[in-house]
Scaffold this motif. Sequence first.
Motif, PDB file in Angstrom:
ATOM      1  N   ARG A  61       0.811  -1.219   0.000  1.00 55.49           N
ATOM      2  CA  ARG A  61       0.000   0.000   0.000  1.00 55.49           C
ATOM      3  C   ARG A  61       0.846   1.271   0.000  1.00 55.49           C
ATOM      4  NH1 ARG A  61      -5.220  -0.856   3.959  1.00 55.49           N
ATOM      5  NH2 ARG A  61      -5.762  -2.992   3.362  1.00 55.49           N
ATOM      6  N   PHE A  62       2.148   1.127   0.220  1.00 55.57           N
ATOM      7  CA  PHE A  62       3.000   2.300   0.383  1.00 55.57           C
ATOM      8  C   PHE A  62       3.982   2.402  -0.776  1.00 55.57           C
ATOM      9  CE2 PHE A  62       1.467   0.946   4.461  1.00 55.57           C
ATOM     10  CZ  PHE A  62       1.050   2.132   5.055  1.00 55.57           C
ATOM     11  N   SER A  63       4.113   3.607  -1.310  1.00 56.96           N
ATOM     12  CA  SER A  63       4.929   3.818  -2.502  1.00 56.96           C
ATOM     13  C   SER A  63       5.625   5.174  -2.420  1.00 56.96           C
ATOM     14  CB  SER A  63       4.039   3.756  -3.752  1.00 56.96           C
ATOM     15  OG  SER A  63       4.653   4.361  -4.851  1.00 56.96           O
ATOM     16  N   TRP A  64       6.932   5.185  -2.659  1.00 54.90           N
ATOM     17  CA  TRP A  64       7.660   6.458  -2.714  1.00 54.90           C
ATOM     18  C   TRP A  64       7.144   7.319  -3.870  1.00 54.90           C
ATOM     19  CZ3 TRP A  64       9.821   7.768   1.488  1.00 54.90           C
ATOM     20  CH2 TRP A  64      10.558   6.880   2.277  1.00 54.90           C
ATOM     21  N   ASP A  65       6.768   6.687  -4.971  1.00 57.95           N
ATOM     22  CA  ASP A  65       6.246   7.455  -6.106  1.00 57.95           C
ATOM     23  C   ASP A  65       4.976   8.201  -5.714  1.00 57.95           C
ATOM     24  OD1 ASP A  65       8.296   6.614  -7.750  1.00 57.95           O
ATOM     25  OD2 ASP A  65       7.133   5.023  -8.712  1.00 57.95           O
ATOM     26  N   ARG A  66       4.063   7.510  -5.051  1.00 60.56           N
ATOM     27  CA  ARG A  66       2.803   8.169  -4.656  1.00 60.56           C
ATOM     28  C   ARG A  66       3.061   9.260  -3.630  1.00 60.56           C
ATOM     29  NH1 ARG A  66       0.762   2.861  -5.113  1.00 60.56           N
ATOM     30  NH2 ARG A  66       0.937   2.476  -2.875  1.00 60.56           N
ATOM     31  N   SER A  67       3.975   9.021  -2.703  1.00 61.71           N
ATOM     32  CA  SER A  67       4.289  10.034  -1.696  1.00 61.71           C
ATOM     33  C   SER A  67       4.895  11.273  -2.357  1.00 61.71           C
ATOM     34  CB  SER A  67       5.247   9.462  -0.651  1.00 61.71           C
ATOM     35  OG  SER A  67       4.607   8.449   0.115  1.00 61.71           O
ATOM     36  N   ALA A  68       5.797  11.072  -3.327  1.00 62.79           N
ATOM     37  CA  ALA A  68       6.403  12.199  -4.037  1.00 62.79           C
ATOM     38  C   ALA A  68       5.353  12.977  -4.818  1.00 62.79           C
ATOM     39  CB  ALA A  68       7.507  11.699  -4.961  1.00 62.79           C
ATOM     40  N   GLU A  69       4.428  12.262  -5.450  1.00 65.13           N
ATOM     41  CA  GLU A  69       3.365  12.930  -6.215  1.00 65.13           C
ATOM     42  C   GLU A  69       2.482  13.766  -5.292  1.00 65.13           C
ATOM     43  OE1 GLU A  69       1.428   9.680  -8.088  1.00 65.13           O
ATOM     44  OE2 GLU A  69       3.081   9.278  -9.485  1.00 65.13           O
TER      45      GLU A  69
END
Length: 364
Positions: free
Chosen positions: A338-346
């Motif tokens: 459920r956790f993604s660096w890409d989504r957090s950066a976006e």
Amino acid sequence: MRIVVVNWRDPWHPLAGGAETFAWELARRFARAGHQVSFVTARAPGQSRVESADGVRVVRMGGVFTVYPLVLGWLLVRRGRFDVVLDCQNGIPFFTPWVVRRRTRVFCVVHHVHDRQFGLHLPGWLAAFGRFLEGPVSRWSYRRHQSVAVSPSTVRAMRERLGWTGPVHIITNGVSIAQPENVVKSRVPRLVCLGRLVAHKRVHLLLDAVAELRKRWPDLVVDIVGRGPGEAELRARLPEGVTMHGYLPEEDKARLVAQAWVHVSASQGEGWGLSVLEAAALGVPTVAFDVDGLRDAVRHGETGWLLPEGTDLAKGIAVALDELDHTYTVKCRAWADRFSWDRSAERLTELMLGHDVEPGWEAR
């Protein structure tokens, strides 16, 4: 955008931890998206003053304490060159609103509140000064700016213990651990502990638990991965069955963790507990105390076990070993996915652009 990330250390610093991973993983994604990114930090012995990595310009200056005034001076000279400052607080922020233009967007990034930890690392007078800077001075300095926290625990601590009143957005950690192939679980009970070897991680509690656990599981082994100022003291008291590996390359670390039955964190509090997510991505549940950050990273009874603070750690680990089954592996992997660096950066990019962002944590 022209973005500058100011952080106490960079990920190549010998004492780097989860805060450095968070700052760097986001910085390199901002650069990949086409933004101009500078990462300004302290300089460890042997590190170059300036270099580029993953499209990010890394600028290093000063040591543990001198980095703060030097960074402020560096920003003051260049105050018109940046649109956004990510001011990462590691107990004490850099107070960048003092030196940048009023229209520059500043985000104070808080991993966890350090008030209770200053006393573990600093003499009394300096710990009190640290709490003063973290509390009243920070609250006043960032009163006109938005903040970023990595977990609900951090938001709550900022509100209740620091009196923070401004908007705080949750930007979660991602996970980027290697996925080794052909790994077989250990045939004997195996525990692993990941993290920096510093006082508040309380790795000594795990060492104290080993003798009791080996009475029931004589072949139980423990792997400790990490480095830090507490390493020599811990090595001097290693019980039988425990191996301290120090620093390991990512692939070696992942292979070791994947063989473990259970990951253990005895920390007195975290912003999140990145090691918990890394272990979960490899299908390994965590035993931890029910404290800030770790209560967010561990889902009790699904991806691990949360022990009331003060509980005997050996007893808590024994319960975990008794209850452990394949369902924990499945749920751990699903949780980490459920956790993604890409989504957090976006998500953080949208905030930096001034866009409204829907709450993210609640949807998880």
